[in-house]
Design a protein around this motif. Structure first.
Motif, PDB file in Angstrom:
ATOM      1  N   ARG A 178       0.842  -1.201   0.000  1.00  0.00           N
ATOM      2  CA  ARG A 178       0.000   0.000   0.000  1.00  0.00           C
ATOM      3  C   ARG A 178       0.873   1.246   0.000  1.00  0.00           C
ATOM      4  N   ARG A 179       0.323   2.290  -0.604  1.00  0.00           N
ATOM      5  CA  ARG A 179       0.991   3.593  -0.588  1.00  0.00           C
ATOM      6  C   ARG A 179       0.008   4.613  -0.047  1.00  0.00           C
ATOM      7  N   ALA A 180       0.326   5.131   1.121  1.00  0.00           N
ATOM      8  CA  ALA A 180      -0.487   6.179   1.731  1.00  0.00           C
ATOM      9  C   ALA A 180      -0.045   7.537   1.180  1.00  0.00           C
ATOM     10  N   PRO A 181      -0.917   8.526   1.229  1.00  0.00           N
ATOM     11  CA  PRO A 181      -0.560   9.859   0.719  1.00  0.00           C
ATOM     12  C   PRO A 181       0.713  10.384   1.370  1.00  0.00           C
ATOM     13  N   GLY A 182       1.670  10.786   0.545  1.00  0.00           N
ATOM     14  CA  GLY A 182       2.906  11.359   1.044  1.00  0.00           C
ATOM     15  C   GLY A 182       3.892  10.374   1.626  1.00  0.00           C
ATOM     16  N   LYS A 183       3.625   9.080   1.470  1.00  0.00           N
ATOM     17  CA  LYS A 183       4.508   8.068   2.056  1.00  0.00           C
ATOM     18  C   LYS A 183       5.006   7.101   0.993  1.00  0.00           C
ATOM     19  N   GLU A 184       6.065   6.377   1.340  1.00  0.00           N
ATOM     20  CA  GLU A 184       6.574   5.336   0.465  1.00  0.00           C
ATOM     21  C   GLU A 184       5.622   4.128   0.488  1.00  0.00           C
ATOM     22  N   ARG A 185       5.661   3.364  -0.598  1.00  0.00           N
ATOM     23  CA  ARG A 185       4.868   2.135  -0.625  1.00  0.00           C
ATOM     24  C   ARG A 185       5.463   1.141   0.375  1.00  0.00           C
ATOM     25  N   GLU A 186       4.601   0.431   1.082  1.00  0.00           N
ATOM     26  CA  GLU A 186       5.057  -0.534   2.081  1.00  0.00           C
ATOM     27  C   GLU A 186       4.351  -1.867   1.897  1.00  0.00           C
ATOM     28  N   GLY A 187       5.039  -2.919   2.279  1.00  0.00           N
ATOM     29  CA  GLY A 187       4.436  -4.236   2.260  1.00  0.00           C
ATOM     30  C   GLY A 187       3.450  -4.389   3.400  1.00  0.00           C
ATOM     31  N   VAL A 188       2.332  -5.019   3.140  1.00  0.00           N
ATOM     32  CA  VAL A 188       1.269  -5.187   4.130  1.00  0.00           C
ATOM     33  C   VAL A 188       1.101  -6.658   4.509  1.00  0.00           C
ATOM     34  N   SER A 189       1.022  -7.514   3.513  1.00  0.00           N
ATOM     35  CA  SER A 189       0.779  -8.929   3.778  1.00  0.00           C
ATOM     36  C   SER A 189       1.238  -9.750   2.588  1.00  0.00           C
ATOM     37  N   CYS A 190       1.502 -11.023   2.835  1.00  0.00           N
ATOM     38  CA  CYS A 190       1.957 -11.900   1.762  1.00  0.00           C
ATOM     39  C   CYS A 190       1.556 -13.325   2.090  1.00  0.00           C
ATOM     40  N   ILE A 191       1.308 -14.119   1.035  1.00  0.00           N
ATOM     41  CA  ILE A 191       0.999 -15.527   1.215  1.00  0.00           C
ATOM     42  C   ILE A 191       1.843 -16.338   0.248  1.00  0.00           C
ATOM     43  N   LYS A 192       2.473 -17.378   0.757  1.00  0.00           N
ATOM     44  CA  LYS A 192       3.345 -18.208  -0.069  1.00  0.00           C
ATOM     45  C   LYS A 192       2.531 -19.200  -0.879  1.00  0.00           C
ATOM     46  N   SER A 193       3.195 -19.739  -1.921  1.00  0.00           N
ATOM     47  CA  SER A 193       2.488 -20.611  -2.851  1.00  0.00           C
ATOM     48  C   SER A 193       2.476 -22.064  -2.409  1.00  0.00           C
ATOM     49  N   PRO A 249       7.742 -14.488  -8.096  1.00  0.00           N
ATOM     50  CA  PRO A 249       8.070 -15.820  -8.627  1.00  0.00           C
ATOM     51  C   PRO A 249       9.075 -16.587  -7.782  1.00  0.00           C
ATOM     52  N   TYR A 250       9.734 -15.903  -6.846  1.00  0.00           N
ATOM     53  CA  TYR A 250      10.722 -16.548  -5.977  1.00  0.00           C
ATOM     54  C   TYR A 250      10.083 -17.137  -4.719  1.00  0.00           C
ATOM     55  N   ASN A 251       8.786 -16.862  -4.561  1.00  0.00           N
ATOM     56  CA  ASN A 251       8.064 -17.383  -3.393  1.00  0.00           C
ATOM     57  C   ASN A 251       8.738 -16.969  -2.089  1.00  0.00           C
ATOM     58  N   SER A 252       9.281 -15.752  -2.061  1.00  0.00           N
ATOM     59  CA  SER A 252      10.057 -15.324  -0.901  1.00  0.00           C
ATOM     60  C   SER A 252       9.211 -14.636   0.163  1.00  0.00           C
ATOM     61  N   CYS A 253       8.115 -13.969  -0.277  1.00  0.00           N
ATOM     62  CA  CYS A 253       7.348 -13.093   0.614  1.00  0.00           C
ATOM     63  C   CYS A 253       8.240 -12.046   1.273  1.00  0.00           C
ATOM     64  N   SER A 254       9.266 -11.630   0.542  1.00  0.00           N
ATOM     65  CA  SER A 254      10.071 -10.500   1.001  1.00  0.00           C
ATOM     66  C   SER A 254       9.302  -9.207   0.742  1.00  0.00           C
ATOM     67  N   TRP A 255       9.633  -8.153   1.475  1.00  0.00           N
ATOM     68  CA  TRP A 255       9.037  -6.846   1.210  1.00  0.00           C
ATOM     69  C   TRP A 255       9.845  -6.075   0.159  1.00  0.00           C
ATOM     70  N   VAL A 256      10.846  -6.716  -0.425  1.00  0.00           N
ATOM     71  CA  VAL A 256      11.669  -6.067  -1.457  1.00  0.00           C
ATOM     72  C   VAL A 256      10.891  -6.068  -2.765  1.00  0.00           C
ATOM     73  N   GLU A 257      10.474  -4.894  -3.203  1.00  0.00           N
ATOM     74  CA  GLU A 257       9.564  -4.802  -4.340  1.00  0.00           C
ATOM     75  C   GLU A 257      10.186  -5.314  -5.631  1.00  0.00           C
ATOM     76  N   ASP A 258      11.501  -5.233  -5.760  1.00  0.00           N
ATOM     77  CA  ASP A 258      12.150  -5.700  -6.993  1.00  0.00           C
ATOM     78  C   ASP A 258      11.965  -7.196  -7.224  1.00  0.00           C
ATOM     79  N   LEU A 259      11.617  -7.940  -6.191  1.00  0.00           N
ATOM     80  CA  LEU A 259      11.423  -9.379  -6.340  1.00  0.00           C
ATOM     81  C   LEU A 259      10.064  -9.713  -6.951  1.00  0.00           C
ATOM     82  N   TYR A 260       9.196  -8.741  -7.038  1.00  0.00           N
ATOM     83  CA  TYR A 260       7.845  -8.955  -7.572  1.00  0.00           C
ATOM     84  C   TYR A 260       7.834  -8.506  -9.035  1.00  0.00           C
TER      85      TYR A 260
END
Length: 123
Positions: free
Chosen positions: A37-52, A99-110
């Motif tokens: 999610r990206r709130a007004p005036g803030k950086e995008r942040e990870g909220v939740s993730c589910i592995k495959s 695709p790495y099934n990592s559930c990392s908050w690192v956006e480059d992995l998505y």
């Protein structure tokens, strides 16, 4: 490949919403799926993730106990159930496929992202 979020809207504090992330062109159960999610005036942040593979779930501390992520592989859809919503949950919510099934908050992995759906929590 396309991810489409839906279910956002305006809700009062304490209310609930269910966001959906529907996929076309890829099979979601082969990926970890994250909600950001990206709130007004803030950086995008990870909220939740589910592995495959094992369906393990992860949450950022601020939503633990209030949000629940789930997946329906038959519908090729991942959901984010949001309860006890607070004004600080106001943001554009995005789903993304990892695709790495990592559930990392690192956006480059998505490698696939939806266009986002607006959630506004206000009285």
């Amino acid at each position: 490949v396309q991810l489409v979020e839906s279910g956002g809207g305006l809700v009062q504090p304490g209310g609930s919403l269910r966001l959906s992330c529907a996929a076309s062109g890829l099979t979601l159960d082969y990926y970890a799926i994250g909600w950001f999610r990206r709130a007004p005036g803030k950086e995008r942040e990870g909220v939740s993730c589910i592995k495959s593979n094992d369906g393990r779930t992860y949450y950022v501390e601020s939503v633990k106990g209030r949000f629940t992520i789930s997946r329906d592989n038959a519908e090729n859809t991942v959901y984010l159930h949001m309860n006890s919503l607070k004004p600080e949950d106001t943001a554009v919510y995005y789903c993304a496929a990892d695709p790495y099934n990592s559930c990392s908050w690192v956006e480059d992995l998505y490698d696939s992202w939806g266009q986002g759906t607006q959630v506004t929590v206000s009285s």
